[in-house]
Design an enzyme around this catalytic site. Structure first.
Site, mmCIF file in Angstrom:
data_model
loop_
_atom_site.group_PDB
_atom_site.id
_atom_site.type_symbol
_atom_site.label_atom_id
_atom_site.label_comp_id
_atom_site.label_asym_id
_atom_site.label_seq_id
_atom_site.Cartn_x
_atom_site.Cartn_y
_atom_site.Cartn_z
ATOM 1 N N HIS A 102 0.827 -1.203 0.000
ATOM 2 C CA HIS A 102 0.000 0.000 0.000
ATOM 3 C C HIS A 102 0.863 1.256 0.000
ATOM 4 O O HIS A 102 2.012 1.253 0.442
ATOM 5 C CB HIS A 102 -0.948 0.014 1.200
ATOM 6 C CG HIS A 102 -0.267 0.079 2.542
ATOM 7 N ND1 HIS A 102 0.408 -0.982 3.086
ATOM 8 C CD2 HIS A 102 -0.159 1.093 3.441
ATOM 9 C CE1 HIS A 102 0.908 -0.649 4.266
ATOM 10 N NE2 HIS A 102 0.580 0.624 4.503
ATOM 11 N N ASP A 104 0.373 5.036 1.661
ATOM 12 C CA ASP A 104 -0.427 5.512 2.782
ATOM 13 C C ASP A 104 -1.514 6.497 2.354
ATOM 14 O O ASP A 104 -1.268 7.441 1.593
ATOM 15 C CB ASP A 104 0.470 6.204 3.820
ATOM 16 C CG ASP A 104 1.294 5.221 4.632
ATOM 17 O OD1 ASP A 104 0.848 4.067 4.790
ATOM 18 O OD2 ASP A 104 2.386 5.602 5.097
ATOM 19 N N HIS A 258 4.686 0.131 0.370
ATOM 20 C CA HIS A 258 5.421 -0.631 1.378
ATOM 21 C C HIS A 258 4.540 -1.738 1.939
ATOM 22 O O HIS A 258 3.319 -1.748 1.768
ATOM 23 C CB HIS A 258 5.959 0.273 2.494
ATOM 24 C CG HIS A 258 4.918 1.083 3.195
ATOM 25 N ND1 HIS A 258 4.366 2.233 2.661
ATOM 26 C CD2 HIS A 258 4.326 0.921 4.417
ATOM 27 C CE1 HIS A 258 3.487 2.747 3.493
ATOM 28 N NE2 HIS A 258 3.431 1.957 4.564
ATOM 29 N N ARG A 274 4.229 6.700 13.530
ATOM 30 C CA ARG A 274 4.319 7.314 12.202
ATOM 31 C C ARG A 274 3.791 8.744 12.219
ATOM 32 O O ARG A 274 2.721 9.017 12.766
ATOM 33 C CB ARG A 274 3.507 6.495 11.187
ATOM 34 C CG ARG A 274 3.686 6.949 9.742
ATOM 35 C CD ARG A 274 2.732 6.206 8.827
ATOM 36 N NE ARG A 274 1.390 6.772 8.854
ATOM 37 C CZ ARG A 274 0.299 6.153 8.368
ATOM 38 N NH1 ARG A 274 0.417 4.947 7.852
ATOM 39 N NH2 ARG A 274 -0.883 6.737 8.424
#
Length: 308
Positions: A102, A104, A258, A274
């Site tokens: 995916h 983000d 990622h 994150r």
């Protein structure tokens, strides 16, 4: 400043792969970095697409956020998952495991420019992350497929998140996280090929939030997604990072996908924090921008608006 100038400031950039990945040495991350070092980090990120820093044990959530502010405008942690905190999003194996490919938050109109991830707790084995270059994937397409991809648009939705692609997890914490993730419905139509807002490179804008390719049948959509996604995840287009406590990774979210590898048992705990940096609305090769179908992500991208 180019990456080649990095040695002048005592920073060493160690290339990890032909298409993406570099380890940065000689930098202590935080809000007090000088402008020259920040420029070096920016240049390394633009060139290598994902960069890694070891031994940042001193870094706290506040320090991570202050460093992020030197690179851009941090968003709120997530458009829908708001229970975890005000500055960072916890990527916590006790709630979810993002083990599909995916990019983000592509279900909103302004896809984040970059993400900064800090290792807080790690399993005793496994739990590494792999990144893939969506620029290399586009460049590897034959010319007819490049032209096809450039003509297509795809719909992205938070109802097509990674949790839908992995085995059903019925724990109460998993179900609660999924309910919060889907608490507000977002759907956006993006070009399949985006012109990168900083480098001008062309990249495939896909990943697991894609629900369909616009204008074709469901079976044709699935076939096209497999065709293009297979280019993204070719091993030659990837780099893999084995985490240690104190590690920080920064990736260009507009040039990569990622995958967090779920190769550790449920009794093991993996937690990373994150922070994402706001980015502009994607633009296709034809100059057409992404369009919102459902949901208002303005509060998520509010830091970008305030900086304008």
């Amino acid at each position: 400043m180019s990456v080649g100038d990095a040695a002048v400031s005592g920073v060493r950039v160690v290339k990890l792969g032909a298409h993406l990945g570099a380890r940065i040495e000689g930098v202590r991350l935080g809000g007090g970095l000088d402008a020259r070092t920040v420029a070096t980090v920016r240049a390394a990120l633009a060139e290598h697409k994902v960069i890694f820093f070891r031994d940042q044990h001193h870094l706290t959530e506040d320090g991570q956020y202050e460093f992020a502010q030197l690179l851009g405008n941090p968003t709120t942690p997530h458009p829908t998952v708001t229970s975890a905190g005000a500055k960072s999003l916890a990527i916590d194996s006790q709630h979810t495991r993002s083990n599909v490919w995916h990019t983000d938050v592509t279900f909103v109109d302004r896809v984040p420019h970059a993400s900064i991830l800090r290792a807080v707790a790690l399993p005793s084995y496994g739990g590494s992350t792999t990144w893939a270059s969506t620029v290399a994937a586009y460049n590897a397409l034959p010319e007819p497929l490049k032209r096809l991809a450039e003509s297509l648009r795809a719909r992205h939705s938070n109802r097509y998140d990674y949790a839908a692609e992995i085995e059903d997890r019925t724990a109460d914490s998993d179900a609660a996280y999924r309910r919060e993730f889907e608490s507000t419905y977002f759907e956006t139509e993006h070009p399949v090929v985006e012109v990168h807002p900083e480098t001008g490179a062309r990249a495939l804008l896909l990943g697991c939030f894609v629900s369909e390719i616009v204008g074709v049948s469901r079976s044709e959509s699935a076939a096209l997604l497999r065709l293009f996604q297979d280019r993204v995840t070719r091993l030659e287009h990837t780099t893999r990072w084995d985490w240690s406590l104190g590690d920080v990774a920064i990736w260009d979210n507009r040039a990569t996908q990622h995958y967090a590898i779920d190769d550790y048992d449920g009794s093991e705990h993996r937690r990373l924090t994150r922070i994402t940096l706001a980015g502009p609305v994607p633009v296709g090769v034809d100059g057409a921008t992404s369009t919102v179908i459902a949901g208002d992500a303005q509060p998520y991208a509010a830091p970008l608006e305030r900086a304008a």
